[in-house]
Scaffold this active site. Structure first.
Site, PDB file in Angstrom:
ATOM      1  N   HIS A 108       0.861  -1.192   0.000  1.00 37.78           N
ATOM      2  CA  HIS A 108       0.000   0.000   0.000  1.00 37.78           C
ATOM      3  C   HIS A 108       0.890   1.232   0.000  1.00 37.78           C
ATOM      4  O   HIS A 108       1.699   1.415   0.907  1.00 37.78           O
ATOM      5  CB  HIS A 108      -0.910   0.010   1.220  1.00 37.78           C
ATOM      6  N   GLU A 131       4.279  -1.113 -23.413  1.00 42.43           N
ATOM      7  CA  GLU A 131       5.064  -2.317 -23.139  1.00 42.43           C
ATOM      8  C   GLU A 131       4.977  -2.754 -21.674  1.00 42.43           C
ATOM      9  O   GLU A 131       4.888  -3.955 -21.368  1.00 42.43           O
ATOM     10  CB  GLU A 131       6.521  -2.074 -23.531  1.00 42.43           C
ATOM     11  N   HIS A 193      -5.962   9.220  -2.125  1.00 44.02           N
ATOM     12  CA  HIS A 193      -5.328   8.484  -1.027  1.00 44.02           C
ATOM     13  C   HIS A 193      -4.086   7.721  -1.490  1.00 44.02           C
ATOM     14  O   HIS A 193      -2.985   7.995  -1.033  1.00 44.02           O
ATOM     15  CB  HIS A 193      -6.357   7.529  -0.408  1.00 44.02           C
TER      16      HIS A 193
END
EC number: 4.2.1.109
Length: 243
Positions: A108, A131, A193
């Site tokens: 995260h 790519e 966030h």
């Protein structure tokens, strides 16, 4: 809970989750992904199945193995709680990824690229014809091995975007809804966030996270040029803004 649980985090092996989380937290801090104690990492021990989770409120570049929380991978009860530290508010989200996505690790970050993309795009981040997309898992499997195949470079990469909440543990229900709507997704962006990325191993999760950050940075630059990131290959010149 054992009072002498430090054996769970004491290891000379740099690949041990307690050590590896510290190494990656330092790297992610240097990449400006996890500053101000933000972000988090959790890794499942490949042998014991225990879940190692970085704590809340500790500066990522200063993280030490003795800061780690350890969670039982079956009961989700704490096996080790470091003195004086709080568990990450992301822990319920990490546990959901382990339980419902068979994750081996979750990353995260508060990536600026993820946050910027969440301001530009609606319910999905979409990009194609690049790519780096080849690093992202697809919904296809190899018929002979059963292994999940990655996207082709000209496929469209789709990452769902959910709305932020006052507290991270309040994101669990929206995350579960995303699991149902996007069963093959390997990440979710949280608006204003950051991003959660998961994979079968920490190596895979790290690669996916790096690839997505590259793609999100590119998407922001394409948006600045007036090019839709998911436009067909060869159609870019139709959209480039004239200055």
């Amino acid at each position: 809970m054992p009072t002498d649980a430090d054996y769970l985090i004491d290891s000379q092996d740099p690949r041990h989750p307690a050590n590896l989380i510290c190494t990656l937290c330092k790297q992610f801090f240097d990449f400006n992904w996890c500053t101000g104690t933000g972000g988090g990492i959790s890794i499942k021990h490949p042998q014991t199945g225990h879940l190692y989770v970085a704590p809340s409120g500790v500066q990522k570049e200063q993280m030490k193995p003795h800061d780690m929380f350890v969670v039982d991978g079956k009961s989700y009860e704490y096996l080790r709680i470091p003195p004086g530290l709080k568990p990450s508010a992301c822990t319920p989200l990490f546990n959901a990824c382990y339980k419902y996505k068979s994750a081996g690790a979750i990353v995260h970050t508060h990536s600026l690229n993820a946050v910027t993309c969440s301001l530009i795009f609606g319910q999905e981040f979409r990009i194609r014809g690049v790519e780096q997309i080849k690093a992202i898992p697809s919904d296809r499997k190899d018929p002979s091995t059963g292994k999940v195949l990655n996207l082709n470079w000209d496929d469209t990469c789709v990452i769902p975007i959910i709305e932020n909440r006052p507290h991270e543990d309040q994101l669990e229900d929206p995350l579960m809804e995303t699991f149902e709507k996007y069963p093959h997704a390997c990440a979710v962006i949280v608006r204003r966030h950051g991003i959660f990325v998961w994979g079968p191993t920490i190596e895979k999760a790290k690669v996916i996270n790096e690839a997505l950050d590259y793609l999100m940075e590119l998407a922001v630059k394409m948006h600045q040029l007036g090019i839709p990131p998911d436009c067909s290959v060869g159609q870019e010149s139709k959209y480039i803004s004239k200055h």
